[in-house]
Design an enzyme around this catalytic site. Structure first.
Site, PDB file in Angstrom:
ATOM      1  N   GLY A 167       7.249  -1.159   1.095  1.00 11.82           N
ATOM      2  CA  GLY A 167       7.382  -1.666   2.460  1.00 11.82           C
ATOM      3  C   GLY A 167       6.971  -3.124   2.595  1.00 11.82           C
ATOM      4  N   ILE A 189       8.332 -10.817   8.169  1.00  6.59           N
ATOM      5  CA  ILE A 189       7.001 -11.418   8.311  1.00  6.59           C
ATOM      6  C   ILE A 189       6.683 -12.399   7.171  1.00  6.59           C
ATOM      7  CG2 ILE A 189       5.573  -9.684   7.111  1.00  6.59           C
ATOM      8  CD1 ILE A 189       3.729  -9.873   9.690  1.00  6.59           C
ATOM      9  N   ASP A 203       4.061  -4.394   2.480  1.00 10.48           N
ATOM     10  CA  ASP A 203       3.052  -4.734   1.466  1.00 10.48           C
ATOM     11  C   ASP A 203       3.734  -5.279   0.201  1.00 10.48           C
ATOM     12  OD1 ASP A 203       0.607  -4.869   0.183  1.00 10.48           O
ATOM     13  OD2 ASP A 203       0.333  -2.697  -0.011  1.00 10.48           O
ATOM     14  N   ASN A 209      -2.761  -0.591   1.829  1.00 10.85           N
ATOM     15  CA  ASN A 209      -3.429   0.707   1.657  1.00 10.85           C
ATOM     16  C   ASN A 209      -4.837   0.445   1.136  1.00 10.85           C
ATOM     17  OD1 ASN A 209      -3.452   0.884  -1.371  1.00 10.85           O
ATOM     18  ND2 ASN A 209      -1.239   0.782  -1.035  1.00 10.85           N
TER      19      ASN A 209
END
Ligand code: AR6
Length: 180
Positions: free
Chosen positions: A38, A17, A40, A30
């Site tokens: 991950g 992405i 993030d 979060n």
């Protein structure tokens, strides 16, 4: 693979992405908004300190971002112009409101995109990594929420791309999109 809803497309691709040149990519964040592992971690690494600075400012002004909600920052060094940071639910067995919270997360991210007039938005598979949400269940909830938003909101983006990171997740979303 792709399918259209009221003339707007949901497209599935296998990929990363952080490489997507779209109006906004969505981060599986979060509640602290201060980064993590991950997708993030990958988004913050690629976006650089400008993204984290904006997250810190939002957090200082509004506090933590509740599960199911989303906030917007610029894209920093990413090819995407903006990042929508959405907080998915941690999987706790499925009877703690997880499906509703996951659907909210997609809807709230798309609401921000619609308010800003974004045409193209890319999502990862929110909650199915570190947060442990079973992919087979998350895929149909995610796709149903997005398809229903595209079908009902006049200002919705014209193209929503799911960028799936591994072949099993891609195949699971493809199966769910086919039966939608
Ligand atoms: N591009 C697309 N998808 C990716 C990428 C990438 N570069 N990297 C990983 N994925 P996860 P969660 C996939 O764990 O379950 C963080 O610490 C991954 O394979 O990133 O919502 C946050 O700070 C999986 O399919 O997100 C939170 O604390 C999907 O993205 C927590 O993890 C989601 O996996 C959120 O957990």
């Amino acid at each position: 693979m792709e399918k259209t809803f009221s003339g707007r497309a949901i497209e599935l691709v296998l990929g990363d992405i952080t490489r997507q040149r779209v109006d906004a990519i969505v981060n599986a964040a979060n509640s602290t908004l201060l980064g993590g592992g991950g997708v993030d971690g990958a988004i913050h690494r690629a976006g650089g300190p400008a993204v984290l600075d904006e997250c810190r400012t939002i957090r200082a002004e509004r506090g933590e971002c509740p599960t199911g909600e989303a906030v917007l920052t610029g894209g920093g060094g990413l090819p995407a112009r903006f990042v929508i940071h959405a907080v998915g639910p941690v999987w706790r067995g499925g009877d703690q409101g997880e499906p509703g919270l996951l659907a909210s997360c997609y809807r709230n991210a798309l609401r921000i995109a619609a308010e800003r007039g974004f045409q193209s938005v890319a999502f990862p598979s929110i909650s199915t990594g570190i947060y442990g949400y079973p992919v087979s269940l998350a895929a149909s909830t995610a796709l149903t929420a997005v398809a229903s938003f595209l079908s009902s909101e006049a200002a919705a983006p014209t193209r929503v791309r799911f960028v799936l990171f591994d072949p099993v997740t891609f195949a699971t979303y493809a199966g769910a999109l086919e039966t939608l």
